[in-house]
Scaffold this motif. Structure first.
Motif, mmCIF file in Angstrom:
data_model
loop_
_atom_site.group_PDB
_atom_site.id
_atom_site.type_symbol
_atom_site.label_atom_id
_atom_site.label_comp_id
_atom_site.label_asym_id
_atom_site.label_seq_id
_atom_site.Cartn_x
_atom_site.Cartn_y
_atom_site.Cartn_z
ATOM 1 N N ASN A 1 -7.367 15.343 -6.915
ATOM 2 C CA ASN A 1 -7.005 15.967 -5.640
ATOM 3 C C ASN A 1 -6.068 17.145 -5.865
ATOM 4 O OD1 ASN A 1 -4.029 15.074 -4.999
ATOM 5 N ND2 ASN A 1 -5.062 13.252 -5.814
ATOM 6 N N THR A 2 -6.062 18.075 -4.899
ATOM 7 C CA THR A 2 -5.295 19.308 -5.073
ATOM 8 C C THR A 2 -3.817 19.130 -4.742
ATOM 9 O OG1 THR A 2 -5.912 19.889 -2.817
ATOM 10 C CG2 THR A 2 -7.258 20.816 -4.588
ATOM 11 N N TYR A 3 -3.429 17.942 -4.269
ATOM 12 C CA TYR A 3 -2.020 17.713 -3.891
ATOM 13 C C TYR A 3 -1.193 17.201 -5.069
ATOM 14 C CZ TYR A 3 -4.431 17.627 0.600
ATOM 15 O OH TYR A 3 -5.227 17.927 1.658
ATOM 16 N N GLY A 4 -1.844 16.884 -6.158
ATOM 17 C CA GLY A 4 -1.115 16.313 -7.284
ATOM 18 C C GLY A 4 -0.702 14.869 -7.036
ATOM 19 N N HIS A 5 -1.384 14.198 -6.111
ATOM 20 C CA HIS A 5 -1.110 12.777 -5.858
ATOM 21 C C HIS A 5 -1.832 11.923 -6.905
ATOM 22 C CE1 HIS A 5 -0.616 13.745 -1.267
ATOM 23 N NE2 HIS A 5 0.478 14.024 -1.958
ATOM 24 N N PRO A 6 -1.276 10.855 -7.376
ATOM 25 C CA PRO A 6 0.101 10.417 -7.139
ATOM 26 C C PRO A 6 1.075 11.189 -8.041
ATOM 27 C CG PRO A 6 -0.999 8.856 -8.576
ATOM 28 C CD PRO A 6 -2.009 9.920 -8.257
ATOM 29 N N ALA A 7 2.308 11.338 -7.572
ATOM 30 C CA ALA A 7 3.313 12.072 -8.336
ATOM 31 C C ALA A 7 3.793 11.233 -9.523
ATOM 32 C CB ALA A 7 4.502 12.396 -7.437
ATOM 33 N N ALA A 8 4.033 11.915 -10.637
ATOM 34 C CA ALA A 8 4.532 11.215 -11.830
ATOM 35 C C ALA A 8 5.840 10.485 -11.512
ATOM 36 C CB ALA A 8 4.727 12.208 -12.970
ATOM 37 N N SER A 9 6.692 11.115 -10.673
ATOM 38 C CA SER A 9 7.990 10.488 -10.376
ATOM 39 C C SER A 9 7.814 9.189 -9.597
ATOM 40 C CB SER A 9 8.881 11.464 -9.599
ATOM 41 O OG SER A 9 8.204 11.902 -8.433
ATOM 42 N N THR A 10 6.821 9.155 -8.699
ATOM 43 C CA THR A 10 6.568 7.923 -7.930
ATOM 44 C C THR A 10 6.036 6.829 -8.857
ATOM 45 O OG1 THR A 10 6.140 9.188 -5.939
ATOM 46 C CG2 THR A 10 5.253 6.955 -5.997
ATOM 47 N N LEU A 11 5.104 7.211 -9.717
ATOM 48 C CA LEU A 11 4.571 6.221 -10.676
ATOM 49 C C LEU A 11 5.698 5.668 -11.537
ATOM 50 C CD1 LEU A 11 1.292 8.067 -11.763
ATOM 51 C CD2 LEU A 11 1.483 6.062 -10.265
ATOM 52 N N LYS B 1 0.911 -1.142 0.000
ATOM 53 C CA LYS B 1 0.000 0.000 0.000
ATOM 54 C C LYS B 1 0.947 1.187 0.000
ATOM 55 C CE LYS B 1 -1.322 2.910 2.362
ATOM 56 N NZ LYS B 1 -1.113 4.407 2.265
ATOM 57 N N VAL B 2 0.995 1.884 -1.114
ATOM 58 C CA VAL B 2 1.981 2.946 -1.316
ATOM 59 C C VAL B 2 1.785 4.069 -0.283
ATOM 60 C CG1 VAL B 2 2.663 4.745 -2.952
ATOM 61 C CG2 VAL B 2 2.273 2.401 -3.742
ATOM 62 N N GLY B 3 2.900 4.550 0.252
ATOM 63 C CA GLY B 3 2.840 5.584 1.289
ATOM 64 C C GLY B 3 2.346 6.926 0.757
ATOM 65 N N HIS B 4 1.608 7.638 1.620
ATOM 66 C CA HIS B 4 1.196 9.022 1.380
ATOM 67 C C HIS B 4 0.600 9.252 -0.011
ATOM 68 C CE1 HIS B 4 2.197 13.575 1.923
ATOM 69 N NE2 HIS B 4 0.935 13.288 2.214
ATOM 70 N N HIS B 5 -0.331 8.373 -0.373
ATOM 71 C CA HIS B 5 -1.143 8.569 -1.589
ATOM 72 C C HIS B 5 -0.293 8.741 -2.856
ATOM 73 C CE1 HIS B 5 -3.895 9.206 1.705
ATOM 74 N NE2 HIS B 5 -3.147 10.195 2.113
ATOM 75 N N GLY B 6 0.914 8.165 -2.817
ATOM 76 C CA GLY B 6 1.767 8.238 -4.010
ATOM 77 C C GLY B 6 2.507 9.553 -4.150
ATOM 78 N N SER B 7 2.677 10.277 -3.037
ATOM 79 C CA SER B 7 3.389 11.571 -3.134
ATOM 80 C C SER B 7 4.845 11.325 -3.541
ATOM 81 C CB SER B 7 3.325 12.314 -1.805
ATOM 82 O OG SER B 7 4.396 11.922 -0.971
ATOM 83 N N ARG B 8 5.475 12.380 -4.076
ATOM 84 C CA ARG B 8 6.853 12.214 -4.565
ATOM 85 C C ARG B 8 7.831 12.027 -3.408
ATOM 86 N NH1 ARG B 8 9.410 16.796 -3.497
ATOM 87 N NH2 ARG B 8 8.059 18.586 -3.089
ATOM 88 N N THR B 9 7.392 12.403 -2.162
ATOM 89 C CA THR B 9 8.276 12.308 -0.993
ATOM 90 C C THR B 9 8.245 10.922 -0.353
ATOM 91 O OG1 THR B 9 6.434 13.255 0.242
ATOM 92 C CG2 THR B 9 8.198 14.761 -0.413
#
Ligand SMILES: [Zn+2]
Ligand SMILES: [Zn+2]
Length: 465
Positions: A346-356, A315-323
């Motif tokens: 969502n307004t956070y830009g989750h999930p981040a392209a870099s994480t994907l 289960k990916v951490g923090h909704h797929g954020s880049r951090t």
């Protein structure tokens, strides 16, 4: 003349049965392999008894025989069963149960009731009276279902274990409480054995006051942080009102449910930050592991490097954020499937392209609640099956069609050639009357019978699957 012939045949059959008890002995098939016993199994009052040592060893249990007390105890993982010759009371982990037929000694061997010992040690036992065959499935009876519930932006994860053991990790935000409650109600849960609140952010604990009000909760675990928000106070008040044991997660601690364990891995230290202080836990289902990371980011992930974090499903951490989901952590977990719990737009830009991209580069399959809805993963402890509805297709405009037919229907929810229920182990043809009775949210689709069987399902006796 006729009656004499009848008598002769009767006597022949009788003597045949008497001198050939082995032929009358039931067959025992374990995971597709027929077992052979030096002393044949016997049927006593409709119950099959088998040689103690052979069956326990076959099921992977170690045996302890006390000749003075005529008591045998067998232990497999966290389960111990205890039986006494001639006594109908048997124990599983100290809890007494009544046997229809007590263990007994035949030909110098101790025979024990097959169904009790097999089921007690986590196997499924089926009896076919016509062919006198006992089928034991040592894996398909042990089923775990993990639901990463679509709660928009937030986390809510429901884990269903055998014997009505239910775990909930987080409950979505304040607006999702009633949706989580109705999801759990639809799953038919009676109570929640363990509630884990990973960290006190609203998108994780917001709905938990509703959950605590709706269900009896046996124990609550969180990361111990106290924050000054109305959402946190609602959660804390609901926990207090529940009056159940309530504690801070300690790394290394395990909650054991039969042959499964949920292990707390983090937080390893205080980061002074709610996300990095998330409770991180690993669900051990035998050969399949699930890692739940809350909103842990790279700092907390670094604390876990070198620890046993390998898992098939992350289960990916923090909704797929880049951090979160750093390269080093991803390499340590080495997941096959990543599930991202995230809200569409969502307004956070989750999930981040870099994480994907990091996940794709590792060849990890990705399921997302914003695209796939609630993601359900079932496992028998050896293999697993991901159930995720395909992403909805945008409407396709066909310019040559008349206006009222110009919008093509969106892709339907997942379909396949066979359908099962998340709440049973049978699979059906979609036309079967039992298939029609399965609530839409409980439907599990398979593209082939082999796929259904691999997921631990068996063919319906009515439609033949
Ligand atoms: Zn969050
Ligand atoms: Zn958070």
């Amino acid at each position: 003349m006729k009656s004499r012939l009848f008598l002769t045949i009767t006597l022949l059959v009788l003597s045949f049965l008497l001198i050939s008890p082995a032929l009358a002995a039931p067959k025992v098939i374990l995971d597709g392999q027929q077992l052979t016993f030096d002393v044949p199994p016997v049927v006593d009052q409709g119950r099959v008894l088998v040689p103690m040592r052979a069956i326990f060893e076959t099921l992977g249990a170690s045996i302890n025989w006390d000749p003075a007390a005529k008591t045998v105890s067998a232990t497999k993982e966290q389960t111990t069963v205890k039986l006494t010759i001639g006594i109908r009371t048997a124990y599983k982990n100290g809890t007494p149960g009544t046997l229809d037929v007590p263990p007994k000694i035949v030909g110098g061997r101790t025979l024990v009731p097959l169904r009790f010992v097999s089921e007690a040690l986590g196997s499924e036992v089926l009896w076919d009276g016509k062919t006198q065959t006992v089928t034991i499935n040592s894996t398909s009876g042990v089923k775990v279902t993990v639901h990463i519930i679509d709660v928009g932006q937030g986390d809510a994860i429901y884990i269903s274990l055998r014997d009505h053991n239910d775990i909930l990790i987080d409950g979505g935000d304040n607006t999702q409480g009633s949706a989580v409650v109705s999801y759990l109600t639809n799953q038919g849960i009676d109570d929640i054995e363990l509630l884990v609140a990973t960290h006190p952010h609203a998108d994780h604990i917001g709905g938990l006051d509703d959950v605590l009000a709706a269900f009896k909760v046996e124990a609550v675990v969180d990361n111990g942080m106290v924050v000054d928000t109305a959402t946190y106070r609602d959660y804390r008040d609901a926990v207090k009102a529940e009056g159940c044991p309530y504690q801070k997660a300690v790394p290394g601690q395990s909650w054991v449910f039969g042959s499964y364990a949920l292990k707390a891995l983090g937080p390893v230290r205080d980061h002074g930050d709610a996300n990095n202080n998330s409770v991180v836990c690993l669900l051990d289902c035998g050969e399949i592991e699930f890692l739940f990371t809350g909103d842990a980011e790279a700092e907390a992930e670094a604390d876990l490097l070198g620890k046993a974090v390998a898992a098939e499903i992350l289960k990916v951490g923090h909704h797929g954020s880049r951090t979160s989901t750093s390269q080093a952590f991803l390499a340590a977990v080495s997941p096959e499937v990543a599930v991202i719990s995230v809200g569409a737009g969502n307004t956070y830009g989750h999930p981040a392209a870099s994480t994907l991209q990091r996940l794709k580069d590792m060849g990890v399959g990705i399921s997302r609640t914003d695209q796939n809805g609630t993601v359900i993963i079932t496992t028998d402890g050896k293999t697993y099956h991901v159930i995720a509805k395909p992403p909805s297709m945008p409407p396709v405009i066909n310019k040559s069609s008349p206006p009222d037919e110009s919008v093509q229907p969106v892709e339907p929810a997942s379909t396949g050639k066979y359908v099962g229920s998340a709440k049973s182990d049978k699979y059906h043809l979609p036309s079967c009357r039992y298939a029609e009775q399965i609530a839409p949210e409980n439907r599990v689709w398979f593209s082939s019978e082999a796929e259904a069987q691999a997921a631990g399902y068996v063919a319906c006796k009515v439609c033949g699957g």
